[in-house]
Design a protein around this motif. Structure first.
Motif, PDB file in Angstrom:
ATOM      1  N   MET A  50       0.844  -1.197   0.000  1.00 35.57           N
ATOM      2  CA  MET A  50       0.000   0.000   0.000  1.00 35.57           C
ATOM      3  C   MET A  50       0.882   1.251   0.000  1.00 35.57           C
ATOM      4  O   MET A  50       1.788   1.380   0.813  1.00 35.57           O
ATOM      5  CB  MET A  50      -0.905   0.008   1.239  1.00 35.57           C
ATOM      6  N   SER A  51       0.628   2.155  -0.926  1.00 39.17           N
ATOM      7  CA  SER A  51       1.424   3.373  -1.024  1.00 39.17           C
ATOM      8  C   SER A  51       1.067   4.349   0.095  1.00 39.17           C
ATOM      9  O   SER A  51      -0.095   4.472   0.493  1.00 39.17           O
ATOM     10  CB  SER A  51       1.168   4.041  -2.378  1.00 39.17           C
ATOM     11  N   ASP A  52       2.081   5.061   0.589  1.00 35.99           N
ATOM     12  CA  ASP A  52       1.822   6.072   1.607  1.00 35.99           C
ATOM     13  C   ASP A  52       1.023   7.245   1.054  1.00 35.99           C
ATOM     14  O   ASP A  52       0.525   8.066   1.820  1.00 35.99           O
ATOM     15  CB  ASP A  52       3.147   6.563   2.200  1.00 35.99           C
ATOM     16  N   GLU A  53       0.898   7.343  -0.281  1.00 37.86           N
ATOM     17  CA  GLU A  53       0.052   8.378  -0.869  1.00 37.86           C
ATOM     18  C   GLU A  53      -1.386   8.269  -0.351  1.00 37.86           C
ATOM     19  O   GLU A  53      -2.097   9.264  -0.261  1.00 37.86           O
ATOM     20  CB  GLU A  53       0.056   8.269  -2.397  1.00 37.86           C
ATOM     21  N   THR A  54      -1.810   7.043  -0.021  1.00 43.14           N
ATOM     22  CA  THR A  54      -3.182   6.843   0.456  1.00 43.14           C
ATOM     23  C   THR A  54      -3.400   7.433   1.835  1.00 43.14           C
ATOM     24  O   THR A  54      -4.540   7.514   2.307  1.00 43.14           O
ATOM     25  CB  THR A  54      -3.529   5.346   0.485  1.00 43.14           C
ATOM     26  N   LEU A  55      -2.333   7.839   2.521  1.00 40.84           N
ATOM     27  CA  LEU A  55      -2.451   8.428   3.851  1.00 40.84           C
ATOM     28  C   LEU A  55      -2.792   9.911   3.792  1.00 40.84           C
ATOM     29  O   LEU A  55      -2.993  10.531   4.836  1.00 40.84           O
ATOM     30  CB  LEU A  55      -1.150   8.231   4.636  1.00 40.84           C
ATOM     31  N   LEU A  56      -2.858  10.481   2.605  1.00 37.59           N
ATOM     32  CA  LEU A  56      -3.124  11.915   2.455  1.00 37.59           C
ATOM     33  C   LEU A  56      -4.587  12.157   2.130  1.00 37.59           C
ATOM     34  O   LEU A  56      -5.131  11.600   1.177  1.00 37.59           O
ATOM     35  CB  LEU A  56      -2.247  12.505   1.346  1.00 37.59           C
TER      36      LEU A  56
END
Length: 269
Positions: free
Chosen positions: A1-7
């Motif tokens: 899972m990409s940390d981009e999804t945390l934004l």
């Protein structure tokens, strides 16, 4: 899972350098939604969600690891370093370390804002029964429950010392928590517990060059002086409200105005 999804985009559009708001101890990005909406349309505002808050990722129990991940994400999105960071409470500790990580790779943050955030020093992590009760208290206060109702609910919490029986008892009957699934509470508690461990085992490092603003809630114990020796030359402003209520009403308006004013001159290079 990409940390981009945390934004989570919470406000603003356009090409001006964005503001990233780092989650507090709960890991939730949602307290920043009203702030993003009140900040104005001219600058993108993102809230950072903690790993594990709304997915099956492993909660992170180390400030340095969180900061490394967030700094890597921001470097990827903004190689020239035109960003600003804000953190409330535990989020301020993570935002400070993230700003240091960016600085060490030549991508300084233009501004760091610490909202009612105490500088950490290593200390024993509280025992599980205390953590369980703190978790529920923090969750209710963050949801906007009036202080007197938070205190009443806290006083009525069970004395169980393990998560499973505690959450089963806390959500039984006519409790304010009755509509919440024990499984959801347990998952959110895992994130909260990891972050408390991270906070109690972290020592903030000096040396940050970014412009820094410390926002003090008028009804909270003083926090700005706790950063003495770590942050040199930080500006301090006091806003109406307590630790949680600063994100509504006059406190929210003042924070948005103070941050917006200091970011007015930060443009894309």
């Amino acid at each position: 899972m990409s940390d981009e999804t945390l934004l989570l985009p919470v406000g603003g559009t356009g090409d001006r350098p964005p503001l990233y708001c780092v989650h507090a101890v709960s890991g939730s990005p949602f307290p920043y939604v009203p702030f993003g909406r009140s900040f104005g349309a001219g600058r993108p505002v993102f809230a950072v969600e903690a790993p594990g808050f709304d997915n099956d990722a492993r909660p992170v129990a180390d400030v340095t690891e969180l900061a490394e991940r967030y700094a890597a994400l921001l470097r990827t999105r903004h190689p020239a370093g035109q960003t600003a960071l804000l953190g409330w409470s535990f989020g301020g500790v993570v935002a400070h370390e993230t700003a240091l990580r960016l600085q060490e790779t030549g991508t300084d943050a233009a501004l760091l804002v610490l909202v009612d955030s105490t500088c950490p020093t290593p200390a024993p992590v509280p025992p599980e029964p205390e953590l369980l009760r703190r978790f529920v208290q923090d969750m209710l206060a963050e949801a906007g429950l009036p202080a007197h109702e938070v205190r009443a609910t806290h006083a009525a919490l069970p004395q169980e010392s393990a998560p499973e029986p505690f959450f089963a008892a806390a959500t039984a009957g006519d409790s304010l928590l009755a509509d919440l699934a024990p499984a959801l509470l347990h998952r959110r508690y895992d994130v909260f517990r990891a972050h408390v461990h991270a906070l109690y085992t972290h020592r903030a490092r000096p040396g940050l060059r970014s412009r820094t603003l410390c926002v003090q809630a008028a009804d909270s114990p003083p926090v700005a002086r706790t950063w003495d020796g770590v942050l040199d030359g930080a500006e301090v402003v006091t806003v109406p409200g307590d630790h949680h209520s600063v994100w509504s009403g006059a406190g929210l308006e003042r924070i948005a105005a103070e941050v917006s004013g200091r970011l007015a001159g930060v443009e894309v290079r």
